[in-house]
Design an enzyme around this catalytic site. Sequence first.
Site, short mmCIF file in Angstrom:
data_model
loop_
_atom_site.label_atom_id
_atom_site.label_comp_id
_atom_site.label_asym_id
_atom_site.label_seq_id
_atom_site.Cartn_x
_atom_site.Cartn_y
_atom_site.Cartn_z
N GLU A 1 9.47 14.01 1.23
CA GLU A 1 8.91 14.00 2.58
C GLU A 1 10.04 13.73 3.57
O GLU A 1 10.71 12.69 3.50
CB GLU A 1 7.82 12.95 2.74
CG GLU A 1 7.21 12.97 4.14
CD GLU A 1 6.05 12.02 4.33
OE1 GLU A 1 5.62 11.84 5.48
OE2 GLU A 1 5.57 11.46 3.32
N GLU B 1 13.98 8.87 5.67
CA GLU B 1 13.85 8.42 7.06
C GLU B 1 15.14 7.70 7.45
O GLU B 1 15.86 7.20 6.58
CB GLU B 1 12.63 7.48 7.19
CG GLU B 1 12.36 6.90 8.56
CD GLU B 1 12.20 7.96 9.63
OE1 GLU B 1 13.09 8.02 10.51
OE2 GLU B 1 11.21 8.72 9.59
N ASP C 1 20.19 11.10 6.25
CA ASP C 1 19.94 12.46 6.73
C ASP C 1 19.29 13.30 5.63
O ASP C 1 19.84 13.43 4.53
CB ASP C 1 21.27 13.08 7.16
CG ASP C 1 21.13 14.38 7.90
OD1 ASP C 1 20.09 15.04 7.75
OD2 ASP C 1 22.06 14.77 8.63
N ASP D 1 11.11 15.81 14.95
CA ASP D 1 11.54 15.68 16.34
C ASP D 1 11.70 17.08 16.93
O ASP D 1 12.48 17.88 16.43
CB ASP D 1 12.86 14.93 16.40
CG ASP D 1 13.22 14.51 17.83
OD1 ASP D 1 12.81 15.21 18.78
OD2 ASP D 1 13.93 13.50 17.98
N THR E 1 -2.98 10.12 11.71
CA THR E 1 -2.29 8.92 12.17
C THR E 1 -2.57 8.68 13.66
O THR E 1 -3.11 9.55 14.35
CB THR E 1 -0.78 9.05 11.95
OG1 THR E 1 -0.29 10.13 12.75
CG2 THR E 1 -0.47 9.33 10.49
N PHE F 1 -0.38 8.62 15.93
CA PHE F 1 0.44 9.60 16.63
C PHE F 1 -0.30 10.92 16.78
O PHE F 1 -0.35 11.51 17.86
CB PHE F 1 1.75 9.80 15.87
CG PHE F 1 2.63 10.88 16.43
CD1 PHE F 1 3.48 10.63 17.49
CD2 PHE F 1 2.63 12.16 15.88
CE1 PHE F 1 4.29 11.62 18.01
CE2 PHE F 1 3.44 13.16 16.40
CZ PHE F 1 4.27 12.88 17.47
#
Length: 262
Positions: free
Chosen positions: A78, A103, A130, A153, A227, A229
């Site tokens: 993920e 992450e 990364d 992003d 979520t 978000f």
Amino acid sequence: MNTDAADGSAPDTDRSRLYPRVTSFRFRRGTLTPGQQRNWETLWPRLGRDLRTGPDRADEPPLEAAEWFGRQAPLIVEVGSGTGISTAAMAEAEPDADVVAVEVYQPGLAQLVGLVDRAGLTNVRMVRGDATVVLSELIGPDTLTGVRVFFPDPWPKSRHHKRRFLQSGTIELIADRLKPGGVLHIATDHADYALWIAELLATQRPDRPHVVPLTFDSPILLDRPTTKFEGRAQEEGREVNEFVYVKPHPKPTRTEIREDDA
């Protein structure tokens, strides 16, 4: 520099390096709560791995998933797990698969560490760094059953589009790392990024590792929890676009066809 072979064909090389993603990558630091700090100190050495940083860093050693998880199981990466809400929920619903969450934001990973610990999950591990490095250096070809890229992003300004994670090179890199039949699942609530992704998927080179729309049952879970978000995006009228693609199985050669007919 000309990267084509003498006969005009493309060389068999890591195409992500031919389509570099320009980044201002650095570890994002934030304040941990006392509980998160305790979890980080006690659990991260077992559940997590930090990538090397700096201009002189050496390549990362390959990921030994069976050793890290203590079993052989379908492996899912993920990309950009955020605070880990979806990661933990989907891992709990999919106990027969192992998940590596990637992450850069430490508080997000610390929260995921706590979720994993409280739920008693044994099928989640984390990498801080990364995702391009993870896919190009830690993961070998034909290894992954799934790759998830949820709400990356969008880098909305045109001059920053080169910083987006999803580029032609990373799509090809992901396809290379997927097993035949492995799934790439992308979700975004940014309309322009959705158009960007659709264009990347529509213009893949069929003679290179690539993915095609999934038309059969998925080998990985596709149901995502909503979520906060995503709920906020829906309240603001932003549509969530999802892309579910699969790495095709190689076509049999003429020799293999003749052998099957024999």
